[in-house]
Design a protein around this motif. Structure first.
Motif, short mmCIF file in Angstrom:
data_model
loop_
_atom_site.label_atom_id
_atom_site.label_comp_id
_atom_site.label_asym_id
_atom_site.label_seq_id
_atom_site.Cartn_x
_atom_site.Cartn_y
_atom_site.Cartn_z
N VAL A 35 21.87 -13.48 9.70
CA VAL A 35 21.71 -12.56 10.83
C VAL A 35 21.63 -11.11 10.36
O VAL A 35 21.22 -10.24 11.12
CB VAL A 35 22.84 -12.72 11.87
CG1 VAL A 35 22.76 -14.06 12.56
CG2 VAL A 35 24.20 -12.53 11.25
N PRO A 43 15.56 -10.82 11.64
CA PRO A 43 16.26 -11.99 12.19
C PRO A 43 15.52 -12.52 13.41
O PRO A 43 14.86 -11.76 14.12
CB PRO A 43 17.63 -11.44 12.56
CG PRO A 43 17.47 -9.98 12.71
CD PRO A 43 16.30 -9.58 11.84
N SER A 86 15.03 -16.94 9.73
CA SER A 86 14.81 -15.50 9.76
C SER A 86 13.74 -15.16 8.73
O SER A 86 13.51 -15.93 7.79
CB SER A 86 16.11 -14.76 9.43
OG SER A 86 17.05 -14.93 10.47
#
Length: 178
Positions: free
Chosen positions: A91, A136, A143
């Motif tokens: 993330v 992301p 991602s």
């Protein structure tokens, strides 16, 4: 004051649930929760973790991964089944650097802002990567990680890209999950 110098205390999912149910008075100290109570509490535990994460609590771990560059490839997917296969979708990228495999010399790669990356007119220019852009994804388990310039043959053959990334906590699905 004496210190234990011990850092190995863990509580698995079921022990955590049992302790919480005892504190709430659902089960007494001499009782064991039923399978149904464990299942319900497990669902609530995972819902609480997701809600805390959505509220901005820092529920994540740092993990490092090595990317093996491919000549001319500037976009890499990161996640389970991606170009860089990792468990838990990244993330955030904290840092990235190039590593010469023969000498283990590391050189930082600078992060680019989204606008700056997308304004590059020739993303497939080849050379030694000096910048990266991380994107992301919300709707996918992968991602995107972009290198610029794209790796040339010499870089691809003699280097790796080391990436330190943030991933969310794993869900607590099994009785033995810590």
């Amino acid at each position: 004051m004496a210190l234990s110098n011990s850092f190995d205390f863990t509580l698995n999912r079921n022990a955590l649930i049992t302790r919480a149910l005892r504190l709430l008075g659902v089960v007494s100290a001499d009782q064991t929760p039923t399978d149904s109570e464990i299942e319900d509490a497990s669902e609530m535990l995972n819902l609480m973790l997701k809600a805390w994460e959505a509220d901005g609590l820092q529920l994540w771990t740092l993990t490092q991964v090595s990317l093996s560059p491919v000549q001319g490839q500037y976009k890499y997917t990161m996640g389970l089944g991606g170009d860089v296969s990792v468990v838990g979708q990244p993330v955030e990228i904290f840092e990235a650097h190039r590593r010469e495999t023969s000498t283990t010399v590391d050189v930082s790669i600078q992060r680019m802002a989204r606008k700056d990356y997308w304004e590059l007119s020739d993303k497939d220019t080849e050379g030694t990567p000096v910048n990266y852009y991380f994107e992301p994804q919300i709707t996918s388990n992968l991602s995107n990680f972009y290198l610029w310039p794209a790796p040339d043959a010499t870089f691809a053959a003699n280097s790796t890209v080391e990436i330190l990334y943030q991933k969310p906590f794993d869900d607590m699905n099994s009785a033995s999950d810590n």
